[in-house]
Design a protein around this motif. Structure first.
Motif, PDB file in Angstrom:
ATOM      1  N   THR A 249       1.689   2.060   5.526  1.00 24.27           N
ATOM      2  CA  THR A 249       3.051   1.584   5.738  1.00 24.27           C
ATOM      3  C   THR A 249       3.846   2.561   6.592  1.00 24.27           C
ATOM      4  O   THR A 249       4.651   2.148   7.433  1.00 24.27           O
ATOM      5  CB  THR A 249       3.755   1.353   4.385  1.00 24.27           C
ATOM      6  OG1 THR A 249       2.979   0.441   3.617  1.00 24.27           O
ATOM      7  CG2 THR A 249       5.139   0.778   4.576  1.00 24.27           C
TER       8      THR A 249
ATOM      9  N   ALA B   2       1.500  -4.024   4.781  1.00 23.74           N
ATOM     10  CA  ALA B   2       1.738  -5.335   4.159  1.00 23.74           C
ATOM     11  C   ALA B   2       0.431  -6.094   3.976  1.00 23.74           C
ATOM     12  O   ALA B   2       0.202  -6.703   2.924  1.00 23.74           O
ATOM     13  CB  ALA B   2       2.708  -6.144   5.012  1.00 23.74           C
TER      14      ALA B   2
ATOM     15  N   ILE C  47       6.274 -11.497  -2.457  1.00 21.67           N
ATOM     16  CA  ILE C  47       7.493 -11.096  -1.750  1.00 21.67           C
ATOM     17  C   ILE C  47       7.554  -9.578  -1.600  1.00 21.67           C
ATOM     18  O   ILE C  47       7.855  -9.054  -0.526  1.00 21.67           O
ATOM     19  CB  ILE C  47       8.741 -11.638  -2.468  1.00 21.67           C
ATOM     20  CG1 ILE C  47       8.782 -13.161  -2.345  1.00 21.67           C
ATOM     21  CG2 ILE C  47      10.015 -11.018  -1.915  1.00 21.67           C
ATOM     22  CD1 ILE C  47       9.825 -13.822  -3.208  1.00 21.67           C
ATOM     23  N   LEU C  48       7.244  -8.845  -2.671  1.00 17.62           N
ATOM     24  CA  LEU C  48       7.249  -7.382  -2.586  1.00 17.62           C
ATOM     25  C   LEU C  48       6.165  -6.865  -1.651  1.00 17.62           C
ATOM     26  O   LEU C  48       6.360  -5.860  -0.967  1.00 17.62           O
ATOM     27  CB  LEU C  48       7.075  -6.764  -3.974  1.00 17.62           C
ATOM     28  CG  LEU C  48       8.298  -6.786  -4.872  1.00 17.62           C
ATOM     29  CD1 LEU C  48       7.946  -6.221  -6.241  1.00 17.62           C
ATOM     30  CD2 LEU C  48       9.439  -6.004  -4.260  1.00 17.62           C
ATOM     31  N   SER C  49       5.021  -7.528  -1.613  1.00 16.90           N
ATOM     32  CA  SER C  49       3.947  -7.108  -0.713  1.00 16.90           C
ATOM     33  C   SER C  49       4.360  -7.240   0.743  1.00 16.90           C
ATOM     34  O   SER C  49       3.902  -6.477   1.588  1.00 16.90           O
ATOM     35  CB  SER C  49       2.692  -7.938  -0.956  1.00 16.90           C
ATOM     36  OG  SER C  49       2.154  -7.657  -2.219  1.00 16.90           O
ATOM     37  N   ILE C  50       5.204  -8.196   1.034  1.00 13.54           N
ATOM     38  CA  ILE C  50       5.664  -8.382   2.410  1.00 13.54           C
ATOM     39  C   ILE C  50       6.830  -7.446   2.729  1.00 13.54           C
ATOM     40  O   ILE C  50       6.864  -6.827   3.788  1.00 13.54           O
ATOM     41  CB  ILE C  50       6.051  -9.852   2.650  1.00 13.54           C
ATOM     42  CG1 ILE C  50       4.792 -10.724   2.552  1.00 13.54           C
ATOM     43  CG2 ILE C  50       6.721 -10.034   4.007  1.00 13.54           C
ATOM     44  CD1 ILE C  50       5.060 -12.202   2.525  1.00 13.54           C
ATOM     45  N   LEU C  51       7.781  -7.326   1.808  1.00 13.46           N
ATOM     46  CA  LEU C  51       8.988  -6.536   2.091  1.00 13.46           C
ATOM     47  C   LEU C  51       8.801  -5.036   1.854  1.00 13.46           C
ATOM     48  O   LEU C  51       9.219  -4.221   2.673  1.00 13.46           O
ATOM     49  CB  LEU C  51      10.152  -7.050   1.241  1.00 13.46           C
ATOM     50  CG  LEU C  51      10.605  -8.479   1.517  1.00 13.46           C
ATOM     51  CD1 LEU C  51      11.723  -8.869   0.565  1.00 13.46           C
ATOM     52  CD2 LEU C  51      11.056  -8.612   2.957  1.00 13.46           C
ATOM     53  N   ILE C  52       8.222  -4.676   0.713  1.00  8.62           N
ATOM     54  CA  ILE C  52       8.054  -3.262   0.338  1.00  8.62           C
ATOM     55  C   ILE C  52       6.624  -3.077  -0.187  1.00  8.62           C
ATOM     56  O   ILE C  52       6.387  -3.033  -1.394  1.00  8.62           O
ATOM     57  CB  ILE C  52       9.069  -2.847  -0.746  1.00  8.62           C
ATOM     58  CG1 ILE C  52      10.478  -3.287  -0.370  1.00  8.62           C
ATOM     59  CG2 ILE C  52       9.025  -1.338  -0.971  1.00  8.62           C
ATOM     60  CD1 ILE C  52      11.470  -3.173  -1.493  1.00  8.62           C
TER      61      ILE C  52
ATOM     62  N   TRP D  24       4.210  -0.844   9.626  1.00  6.36           N
ATOM     63  CA  TRP D  24       4.494  -1.676   8.467  1.00  6.36           C
ATOM     64  C   TRP D  24       3.463  -2.791   8.251  1.00  6.36           C
ATOM     65  O   TRP D  24       3.090  -3.087   7.120  1.00  6.36           O
ATOM     66  CB  TRP D  24       5.897  -2.271   8.630  1.00  6.36           C
ATOM     67  CG  TRP D  24       6.253  -3.235   7.574  1.00  6.36           C
ATOM     68  CD1 TRP D  24       6.652  -2.941   6.309  1.00  6.36           C
ATOM     69  CD2 TRP D  24       6.206  -4.650   7.658  1.00  6.36           C
ATOM     70  NE1 TRP D  24       6.872  -4.100   5.610  1.00  6.36           N
ATOM     71  CE2 TRP D  24       6.604  -5.165   6.424  1.00  6.36           C
ATOM     72  CE3 TRP D  24       5.858  -5.526   8.678  1.00  6.36           C
ATOM     73  CZ2 TRP D  24       6.666  -6.523   6.184  1.00  6.36           C
ATOM     74  CZ3 TRP D  24       5.929  -6.869   8.441  1.00  6.36           C
ATOM     75  CH2 TRP D  24       6.329  -7.355   7.188  1.00  6.36           C
TER      76      TRP D  24
END
Length: 52
Positions: A34, A42, A7-12, A38
């Protein structure tokens, strides 16, 4: 790779790389990717965190 890492790899992406590998060249590469756009950040975060 845990669900939180995915989840963090996708969002932040830079945060995910930082939490897994610390402050180093991998983090800086991901931060630059990034900032440029973005999606490459990711993809890089998912790839780096999945291999090690």
């Amino acid at each position: 790779m845990s669900l939180l890492t995915i989840i963090l790899s996708i969002l932040i992406p830079p945060l995910a790389v930082f939490l897994k590998h610390g402050l180093g060249t991998t983090f800086l590469v991901n931060l630059i990717l990034t900032i440029i756009f973005w999606v490459p950040g990711a993809i890089h975060a998912l790839w780096v965190n999945s291999k090690g």
